[in-house]
Design a protein around this motif. Structure first.
Motif, mmCIF file in Angstrom:
data_model
loop_
_atom_site.group_PDB
_atom_site.id
_atom_site.type_symbol
_atom_site.label_atom_id
_atom_site.label_comp_id
_atom_site.label_asym_id
_atom_site.label_seq_id
_atom_site.Cartn_x
_atom_site.Cartn_y
_atom_site.Cartn_z
ATOM 1 N N PHE A 95 43.256 42.938 42.204
ATOM 2 C CA PHE A 95 42.229 43.722 42.884
ATOM 3 C C PHE A 95 42.535 45.218 42.871
ATOM 4 N N TYR A 96 43.803 45.578 42.586
ATOM 5 C CA TYR A 96 44.102 47.013 42.476
ATOM 6 C C TYR A 96 43.377 47.616 41.284
ATOM 7 N N ASP A 97 43.117 46.816 40.253
ATOM 8 C CA ASP A 97 42.305 47.299 39.130
ATOM 9 C C ASP A 97 40.893 47.637 39.598
ATOM 10 N N THR A 114 45.165 44.983 48.178
ATOM 11 C CA THR A 114 46.320 44.725 47.317
ATOM 12 C C THR A 114 47.618 44.919 48.090
ATOM 13 N N PHE A 115 47.726 46.034 48.806
ATOM 14 C CA PHE A 115 48.962 46.334 49.525
ATOM 15 C C PHE A 115 49.273 45.289 50.599
ATOM 16 N N ILE A 161 39.084 42.728 34.185
ATOM 17 C CA ILE A 161 37.711 42.309 34.486
ATOM 18 C C ILE A 161 37.275 42.852 35.842
ATOM 19 N N TYR A 162 38.145 42.740 36.851
ATOM 20 C CA TYR A 162 37.855 43.328 38.163
ATOM 21 C C TYR A 162 37.624 44.835 38.037
ATOM 22 N N GLY A 163 38.499 45.481 37.255
ATOM 23 C CA GLY A 163 38.411 46.937 37.104
ATOM 24 C C GLY A 163 37.112 47.382 36.470
ATOM 25 N N TYR A 164 36.743 46.742 35.366
ATOM 26 C CA TYR A 164 35.494 47.105 34.687
ATOM 27 C C TYR A 164 34.288 46.844 35.589
#
Length: 431
Positions: free
Chosen positions: A15-17, A206-207, A157-160
């Protein structure tokens, strides 16, 4: 505490992406470069007492300087992070640094504040790229070797997906500022704030899930010197693994082509093919959408045929992209449609090659607790490749006065990478 291989842990890492990729799309690629050009076009700017006749050169040098800083500091900081068990602290620091710097671009509102844009461009770039060193280093700590291709692909994929959503929101704001009672310039500046808030806000998920120190390190007070020692030990170790060394050389060569084309694609479309800004943004969006499918398809392809074969297919496709771009001409009928087609082909392998190189490198690492230090070598390799690639691209352009020869030259680096990759021996998880 989640165990390695846990689905929630992998999703939290990936999820950081989603959080940070809005920087690479909105700030590095789409909105900010166009905003910067609109502010500085036809103007001379002053920065640190020097007059710049070509503001685009100043912006280019600023990015190069940021890459150089990251290349210098990441091995040192990662050595310290591994010795002290503090990867997450470093990742958090650079995330906040990058996000707050992006939000500070709001104060770049005219030719007199170009210095604001340049300084915070540098700081945001350092924050983004440095945080990725520690983020990538978590991959072998959150996913088992057989899960890493899918986990890496999931991140991209998450990032895009996330970056497409925010870019569309930003474009609505910028294209219809009157609807919101603001100017187009203000809409762009609000977009910068939205990127920073998105990045920092979603990163907290994410953290919350990433472990702090899985090896329970108990560092001495002299951790800076010990961090340097850690770096030296890992560098010596890496040279004793021929397959890992070969992969880094291959990765360096393909990164010259990949990163240079990604950074220069919009300029190629604008300067070489004379395409308007909206056509370029449509192409950028198209690339992002197709890249989602590409990352997914090639993660499955690699599971069936192996990482090396999958990477060779993507590299061959990148060579095809170079040859196709070389054949384009601004006087061709419907040249924008050919450019869109090239964007689809590029998108298919852009996410795939970035995802596969990350997971393949992770699988090639020896049994170690020094993941951040090992991934800093991966990161530095990519940064040096960017510097060399953009230099070669610009040098050939100055010699030939055509970017098409510069693009064609990138195919040579891809070919060299393909040849070296073909000589790599199979390992337990990489074949």
């Amino acid at each position: 505490m989640f165990k390695i291989g846990d689905k929630k842990l992998i999703n939290g890492w990936a999820f950081y992406d989603w959080a940070n990729s809005v920087y690479s799309l909105v700030i590095s690629t789409a909105v900010f470069p166009l905003y910067y050009t609109a502010i500085t076009e036809g103007e001379k700017v002053w920065f640190f007492g020097i007059e710049w006749e070509h503001p685009d050169s100043l912006y280019s040098y600023a990015l190069s300087f940021s890459f150089l800083i990251v290349a210098l500091i990441s091995p040192i900081l990662s050595g310290i992070a591994d010795y002290t068990g503090s990867k997450k602290k470093f990742m958090k620091f650079f995330c906040w640094m990058g996000g707050l710097s992006v939000m500070s671009l709001y104060f770049f509102d005219g030719i007199d504040t170009v210095w604001v844009g340049i300084i915070f461009t540098i700081l945001a770039s350092i924050g983004f790229w440095a945080s990725l060193v520690f983020y990538n280093a978590y991959l072998p700590e959150v996913a088992l070797p057989e899960q890493q291709d899918r986990a890496s692909a999931k991140g991209f994929i998450y990032g895009y997906t996330g970056s497409i959503i925010l870019l569309i929101i930003n474009l609505i704001l910028i294209q219809m500022p009157d609807t919101f009672g603001i100017t187009a310039g203000m809409a762009s500046r609000i977009s910068f704030v939205m990127v920073g808030l998105w990045w920092i806000g979603f990163a907290q998920i994410t953290f919350k899930r990433l472990p702090d120190d899985i090896y329970n390190k108990q560092p001495d007070n002299d951790y800076i010197w010990k961090g340097f020692h850690e770096l030296k030990v890992v560098a010596k170790e890496a040279m004793n693994y021929p397959t890992l060394k070969k992969f880094l050389i291959s990765f360096f060569l393909l990164s010259i082509g990949v990163q240079t084309i990604i950074l220069m694609a919009a300029i190629f479309g604008s300067s070489e093919l004379g395409l308007p800004a909206m056509n370029l943004i449509i192409t950028i969006l198209l690339v992002q959408i197709v890249a989602i499918a590409g990352a997914f398809i090639f993660s499955r392809f690699s599971e069936k045929w192996g990482n090396i074969t999958a990477l060779k297919v993507t590299i061959a496709t990148w060579m095809l992209v170079c040859f196709a771009a070389f054949m384009l001409d601004k006087n061709q009928e419907n040249v924008e449609m050919y450019f869109y087609g090239l964007g689809v082909l590029l998108g298919l392998v852009q996410g795939a090659i970035q995802s596969l190189t990350r997971s393949t490198y992770s699988k090639l690492l020896p049994e170690t607790e020094d993941h951040a230090t090992y991934f800093s070598f991966y990161d530095v390799t990519e940064k040096i490749a960017i510097v060399l690639g953009t230099f070669v691209y610009g040098f050939l352009y100055s010699l030939t006065n055509s970017m098409q020869w510069s693009v064609l030259c990138m195919a040579i680096f891809f070919l060299a990478s393909f040849i070296i990759l073909s000589t790599m021996k199979k390992t337990k998880y990489v074949e």
